[in-house]
Design a protein around this motif. Structure first.
Motif, PDB file in Angstrom:
ATOM      1  N   ASN A  82      67.959 -86.274 -32.120  1.00 58.13           N
ATOM      2  CA  ASN A  82      67.893 -84.815 -32.155  1.00 58.13           C
ATOM      3  C   ASN A  82      69.261 -84.193 -32.399  1.00 58.13           C
ATOM      4  O   ASN A  82      69.365 -83.156 -33.054  1.00 58.13           O
ATOM      5  CB  ASN A  82      67.300 -84.273 -30.844  1.00 58.13           C
ATOM      6  CG  ASN A  82      65.798 -84.457 -30.805  1.00 58.13           C
ATOM      7  OD1 ASN A  82      65.189 -84.789 -31.812  1.00 58.13           O
ATOM      8  ND2 ASN A  82      65.212 -84.249 -29.646  1.00 58.13           N
ATOM      9  N   ILE A 105      69.841 -84.254 -36.036  1.00 58.60           N
ATOM     10  CA  ILE A 105      68.980 -83.294 -36.751  1.00 58.60           C
ATOM     11  C   ILE A 105      69.575 -81.882 -36.620  1.00 58.60           C
ATOM     12  O   ILE A 105      69.717 -81.149 -37.610  1.00 58.60           O
ATOM     13  CB  ILE A 105      67.538 -83.324 -36.187  1.00 58.60           C
ATOM     14  CG1 ILE A 105      66.860 -84.666 -36.496  1.00 58.60           C
ATOM     15  CG2 ILE A 105      66.702 -82.173 -36.741  1.00 58.60           C
ATOM     16  CD1 ILE A 105      65.575 -84.906 -35.716  1.00 58.60           C
ATOM     17  N   LEU A 106      69.953 -81.504 -35.382  1.00 63.52           N
ATOM     18  CA  LEU A 106      70.495 -80.159 -35.155  1.00 63.52           C
ATOM     19  C   LEU A 106      71.892 -80.012 -35.753  1.00 63.52           C
ATOM     20  O   LEU A 106      72.281 -78.926 -36.198  1.00 63.52           O
ATOM     21  CB  LEU A 106      70.515 -79.844 -33.656  1.00 63.52           C
ATOM     22  CG  LEU A 106      69.134 -79.730 -33.003  1.00 63.52           C
ATOM     23  CD1 LEU A 106      69.265 -79.559 -31.491  1.00 63.52           C
ATOM     24  CD2 LEU A 106      68.335 -78.566 -33.576  1.00 63.52           C
ATOM     25  N   VAL A 154      71.563 -79.066 -39.281  1.00 67.60           N
ATOM     26  CA  VAL A 154      71.269 -77.628 -39.404  1.00 67.60           C
ATOM     27  C   VAL A 154      72.573 -76.825 -39.336  1.00 67.60           C
ATOM     28  O   VAL A 154      72.805 -75.903 -40.127  1.00 67.60           O
ATOM     29  CB  VAL A 154      70.310 -77.169 -38.264  1.00 67.60           C
ATOM     30  CG1 VAL A 154      70.133 -75.658 -38.266  1.00 67.60           C
ATOM     31  CG2 VAL A 154      68.965 -77.861 -38.388  1.00 67.60           C
ATOM     32  N   GLU A 212      74.046 -74.488 -42.305  1.00 66.25           N
ATOM     33  CA  GLU A 212      74.320 -73.066 -42.063  1.00 66.25           C
ATOM     34  C   GLU A 212      75.754 -72.729 -42.511  1.00 66.25           C
ATOM     35  O   GLU A 212      75.994 -71.676 -43.096  1.00 66.25           O
ATOM     36  CB  GLU A 212      74.163 -72.724 -40.575  1.00 66.25           C
ATOM     37  CG  GLU A 212      72.719 -72.634 -40.122  1.00 66.25           C
ATOM     38  CD  GLU A 212      72.009 -71.362 -40.568  1.00 66.25           C
ATOM     39  OE1 GLU A 212      72.452 -70.276 -40.196  1.00 66.25           O
ATOM     40  OE2 GLU A 212      71.013 -71.476 -41.309  1.00 66.25           O
ATOM     41  N   ARG A 272      75.735 -72.526 -46.245  1.00 69.32           N
ATOM     42  CA  ARG A 272      75.081 -71.299 -46.734  1.00 69.32           C
ATOM     43  C   ARG A 272      75.903 -70.052 -46.429  1.00 69.32           C
ATOM     44  O   ARG A 272      75.863 -69.085 -47.173  1.00 69.32           O
ATOM     45  CB  ARG A 272      73.693 -71.175 -46.107  1.00 69.32           C
ATOM     46  CG  ARG A 272      72.727 -72.186 -46.675  1.00 69.32           C
ATOM     47  CD  ARG A 272      71.332 -71.970 -46.166  1.00 69.32           C
ATOM     48  NE  ARG A 272      70.469 -73.043 -46.616  1.00 69.32           N
ATOM     49  CZ  ARG A 272      69.856 -73.905 -45.816  1.00 69.32           C
ATOM     50  NH1 ARG A 272      69.995 -73.811 -44.520  1.00 69.32           N
ATOM     51  NH2 ARG A 272      69.102 -74.854 -46.306  1.00 69.32           N
ATOM     52  N   ASN A 273      76.630 -70.060 -45.304  1.00 74.90           N
ATOM     53  CA  ASN A 273      77.476 -68.897 -44.956  1.00 74.90           C
ATOM     54  C   ASN A 273      78.843 -68.956 -45.628  1.00 74.90           C
ATOM     55  O   ASN A 273      79.723 -68.179 -45.266  1.00 74.90           O
ATOM     56  CB  ASN A 273      77.694 -68.841 -43.440  1.00 74.90           C
ATOM     57  CG  ASN A 273      76.417 -68.577 -42.700  1.00 74.90           C
ATOM     58  OD1 ASN A 273      75.492 -67.978 -43.242  1.00 74.90           O
ATOM     59  ND2 ASN A 273      76.347 -69.022 -41.459  1.00 74.90           N
ATOM     60  N   GLU A 316      72.625 -67.202 -31.257  1.00 77.16           N
ATOM     61  CA  GLU A 316      71.296 -67.823 -31.197  1.00 77.16           C
ATOM     62  C   GLU A 316      70.573 -67.439 -29.911  1.00 77.16           C
ATOM     63  O   GLU A 316      69.364 -67.273 -29.898  1.00 77.16           O
ATOM     64  CB  GLU A 316      71.416 -69.352 -31.297  1.00 77.16           C
ATOM     65  CG  GLU A 316      71.766 -69.808 -32.685  1.00 77.16           C
ATOM     66  CD  GLU A 316      71.584 -71.301 -32.905  1.00 77.16           C
ATOM     67  OE1 GLU A 316      71.285 -72.026 -31.936  1.00 77.16           O
ATOM     68  OE2 GLU A 316      71.760 -71.729 -34.059  1.00 77.16           O
ATOM     69  N   SER A 324      69.422 -63.756 -30.364  1.00 82.23           N
ATOM     70  CA  SER A 324      68.357 -63.561 -31.360  1.00 82.23           C
ATOM     71  C   SER A 324      67.048 -64.240 -30.952  1.00 82.23           C
ATOM     72  O   SER A 324      66.005 -63.980 -31.533  1.00 82.23           O
ATOM     73  CB  SER A 324      68.805 -64.106 -32.720  1.00 82.23           C
ATOM     74  OG  SER A 324      68.868 -65.518 -32.660  1.00 82.23           O
ATOM     75  N   GLY A 325      67.107 -65.112 -29.951  1.00 84.26           N
ATOM     76  CA  GLY A 325      65.891 -65.793 -29.488  1.00 84.26           C
ATOM     77  C   GLY A 325      65.716 -67.178 -30.098  1.00 84.26           C
ATOM     78  O   GLY A 325      64.824 -67.921 -29.695  1.00 84.26           O
ATOM     79  N   VAL A 326      66.568 -67.544 -31.067  1.00 81.57           N
ATOM     80  CA  VAL A 326      66.451 -68.868 -31.719  1.00 81.57           C
ATOM     81  C   VAL A 326      66.659 -69.990 -30.690  1.00 81.57           C
ATOM     82  O   VAL A 326      65.935 -70.985 -30.681  1.00 81.57           O
ATOM     83  CB  VAL A 326      67.469 -68.998 -32.881  1.00 81.57           C
ATOM     84  CG1 VAL A 326      67.552 -70.431 -33.380  1.00 81.57           C
ATOM     85  CG2 VAL A 326      67.076 -68.080 -34.022  1.00 81.57           C
ATOM     86  N   GLY A 341      66.075 -69.982 -27.431  1.00 80.27           N
ATOM     87  CA  GLY A 341      64.877 -70.122 -26.598  1.00 80.27           C
ATOM     88  C   GLY A 341      63.785 -70.879 -27.327  1.00 80.27           C
ATOM     89  O   GLY A 341      63.112 -71.738 -26.757  1.00 80.27           O
ATOM     90  N   PHE A 342      63.644 -70.562 -28.611  1.00 79.45           N
ATOM     91  CA  PHE A 342      62.618 -71.193 -29.431  1.00 79.45           C
ATOM     92  C   PHE A 342      62.900 -72.695 -29.598  1.00 79.45           C
ATOM     93  O   PHE A 342      61.986 -73.517 -29.554  1.00 79.45           O
ATOM     94  CB  PHE A 342      62.561 -70.489 -30.780  1.00 79.45           C
ATOM     95  CG  PHE A 342      61.251 -70.677 -31.488  1.00 79.45           C
ATOM     96  CD1 PHE A 342      60.069 -70.835 -30.791  1.00 79.45           C
ATOM     97  CD2 PHE A 342      61.203 -70.673 -32.870  1.00 79.45           C
ATOM     98  CE1 PHE A 342      58.861 -71.005 -31.450  1.00 79.45           C
ATOM     99  CE2 PHE A 342      60.005 -70.833 -33.544  1.00 79.45           C
ATOM    100  CZ  PHE A 342      58.837 -71.010 -32.825  1.00 79.45           C
ATOM    101  N   ILE A 343      64.183 -73.050 -29.731  1.00 84.36           N
ATOM    102  CA  ILE A 343      64.551 -74.478 -29.858  1.00 84.36           C
ATOM    103  C   ILE A 343      64.189 -75.218 -28.574  1.00 84.36           C
ATOM    104  O   ILE A 343      63.698 -76.343 -28.603  1.00 84.36           O
ATOM    105  CB  ILE A 343      66.061 -74.629 -30.183  1.00 84.36           C
ATOM    106  CG1 ILE A 343      66.318 -74.182 -31.611  1.00 84.36           C
ATOM    107  CG2 ILE A 343      66.536 -76.074 -29.983  1.00 84.36           C
ATOM    108  CD1 ILE A 343      67.770 -74.089 -31.984  1.00 84.36           C
ATOM    109  N   PHE A 344      64.400 -74.542 -27.438  1.00 80.30           N
ATOM    110  CA  PHE A 344      64.118 -75.197 -26.159  1.00 80.30           C
ATOM    111  C   PHE A 344      62.625 -75.342 -25.859  1.00 80.30           C
ATOM    112  O   PHE A 344      62.256 -75.943 -24.862  1.00 80.30           O
ATOM    113  CB  PHE A 344      64.837 -74.479 -25.018  1.00 80.30           C
ATOM    114  CG  PHE A 344      66.312 -74.775 -24.982  1.00 80.30           C
ATOM    115  CD1 PHE A 344      66.769 -76.073 -25.136  1.00 80.30           C
ATOM    116  CD2 PHE A 344      67.240 -73.771 -24.818  1.00 80.30           C
ATOM    117  CE1 PHE A 344      68.122 -76.365 -25.117  1.00 80.30           C
ATOM    118  CE2 PHE A 344      68.594 -74.042 -24.798  1.00 80.30           C
ATOM    119  CZ  PHE A 344      69.043 -75.348 -24.951  1.00 80.30           C
TER     120      PHE A 344
END
Lengths: 255, 237
Positions: free
Chosen positions: A3, A6-7, A10, A14, A17-18, A97, A100-102, A104-107
């Motif tokens: 994991n 994988i992260l 990401v 990012e 892309r930035n 993150e 923005s809630g990202v 929380g969503f990952i967890f």
């Protein structure tokens, strides 16, 4: 471990892309070539600006050696303005993150807080070190061209030690990210703590043994090829990094 | 079976949250959480999925305790939040690949499930676009695809119909029924009582952080209509 990679991917995507890789590399390249240029052409620069009254450059002063110029590049450029800009570049890595809630969503996925923290730490360290390394090697070639030969392997060893210091700085930002909501305050706190450690490390070498900035004393010894190389300076930063990571894990307060 | 025993979560600096909540859901159950805004539905959901660590109590899914073995617990659930938070700089496809990697979904199963879900939710073209260009409904659809892709044993949806077009709503209702018939537990929060009445076999009504009704839909509807019961139990008089 799976994991984390994988992260981490990401995180790197990012940064691509930035266009962070581009602007940060350009920034460190600019910083890296500034010092050798100033050291070599100070007299010419002053003259081209019409000369400044009262400034005298000793015509008999010996020209600095390549390793001295490289040290000035790191201590004078990379560890001052460079460090501040670097911290600004990653101060929002977790806070943004989180807000923005990202995060929380990952967890809600099968990802542990330690895996998440590690991916942030190694991701931002890798991005920082790629940009710093490119800037550093351009600076190295410039310095060697202007001031004479210096072994590239020794410079590489210096850079390895410097990367441990950067890993500590990123881990500090990670820790503050779990404690503070505002990216700006995370940046300010990280910059202040890093500067305090840098200044404290200059007091004496015994104290440096217990500080994360002590690794810079080791890096300096390697660069200047002195005989008092002490690898015990590596221990403190590693301990501080572990404290920061496990502190962040405790504070992130996640199942 | 999903078992929630005496969980409490009170937010710091306020007395809002949930207290001593207990609930049991079995395979094939479709349970709706209903309640006024701030009644505790989302707090309960976020506690179950591991976003909000609760102050006390325990949650287990098929014998796996959330706090003791969070990674295994989370590998069995699929969750859709009320507001989807996604990586804006990624394409939908890259996002789905990321989620598939985290769940370690076998490539064959991934491709099969993806082909079905992308087609049913008419997302075959949009999946190649950047998430930053998506509308709320498109983000909802992407989240639905990502949560169904790994065939979870527990599906948790926080207000899933908000922003979905009629076709996607129809698909979701059918999918909920179909997956429940295969033994999946489905839990969702909603304000749409008519849909809950038609789809669910269990109902939980929240009021001020507490469960005031927890029964089968059949039992509840024997007493009065859902609308009447909701107004009755949530009125403060």
């Amino acid at each position: 471990m799976r994991n984390i990679s994988i992260l981490l991917k990401v995180e790197l995507l990012e940064a691509v892309r930035n266009i962070k890789f581009i602007w940060l590399t350009l920034f460190f390249t600019l910083l890296g070539v500034t010092q050798p240029l100033i050291d070599k052409y100070m007299e010419v620069i002053i003259k081209s600006f019409g000369g400044v009254e009262g400034i005298m450059i000793d015509p008999n002063a010996p020209e600095p050696q390549a390793n001295e110029v490289l040290l000035a590049t790191f201590s004078g450029q990379f560890n001052q303005i460079g460090l501040i800009v670097l911290i600004i570049s990653f101060m929002g890595m977790i806070a943004n993150e989180k807000n923005s809630g990202v995060q929380g969503f990952i967890f809600t996925r099968p990802v542990s807080s330690l895996e998440y923290i590690s991916s942030k730490l190694f991701g931002n360290w890798l991005i920082s070190m790629v940009c710093i390394a490119i800037g550093s090697f351009i600076s190295y070639f410039y310095t060697v061209y202007l001031f004479g030969y210096y072994p590239i392997v020794d410079f590489f060893l210096f850079l390895v030690c410097y990367s441990v210091w950067i890993l500590f700085v990123v881990s500090t930002a990670v820790l503050f990210s779990t404690l503070i909501k505002s990216s700006m305050f995370i940046g300010v706190a990280t910059i202040l703590l890093s500067i305090i450690f840098l200044l404290a490390g200059n007091i004496n070498s015994t104290l440096s043994l217990f500080l994360p900035s002590g690794v810079l004393t080791l890096a300096e010894s390697l660069l200047l090829q002195t005989h008092d190389i002490n690898f015990l300076f590596m221990i403190a930063p590693i301990v501080y990094i572990l404290i920061n990571v496990y502190g962040a894990k405790a504070f992130i307060n996640q199942v | 079976m999903l078992s929630i025993k005496n969980i409490s979560k009170i937010y710091k600096g306020s007395n809002k949250g949930i207290s001593n909540l207990s609930l049991e859901l079995h395979q094939g159950d479709i349970c709706a959480f209903i309640g006024a805004n701030g009644a505790g539905k989302t707090t309960t959901i976020k506690s179950i999925v591991g976003i909000h660590p609760f102050d006390k109590g325990e949650v287990t899914l098929f014998g796996t305790n959330l706090q003791a073995n969070p990674a295994h617990f989370k590998s069995m659930i699929g969750y859709s939040p009320d507001t989807p938070a996604l990586y804006p700089n990624m394409t939908g496809k890259a996002y789905l690949e990321l989620i598939a990697s985290l769940y370690e979904i076998d490539e064959g199963e991934r491709n099969k499930n993806l082909a079905y879900l992308l087609k049913e939710l008419t997302f075959e073209t949009a999946v190649h676009e950047l998430i930053s260009s998506y509308s709320h409904g498109m983000k909802q659809r992407l989240v639905l695809i990502s949560l169904l892709m790994h065939n979870p044993k527990l599906i948790i949806l926080d207000e899933p119909f908000v922003g979905l077009d009629p076709n996607a709503t129809r698909f979701l209702i059918d999918e909920m029924k179909s997956r429940a018939s295969e033994g999946v537990i489905i839990l969702y929060s909603t304000h749409v009582l008519e849909v809950a009445e038609k789809v669910c076999n269990k109902l939980v009504i929240f009021h001020k952080g507490e469960v005031v009704v927890n029964d089968t839909m059949e039992h509840i509807l024997q007493k009065a209509s859902l609308d009447e019961i909701f107004r009755d139990v949530t009125s403060d008089d």
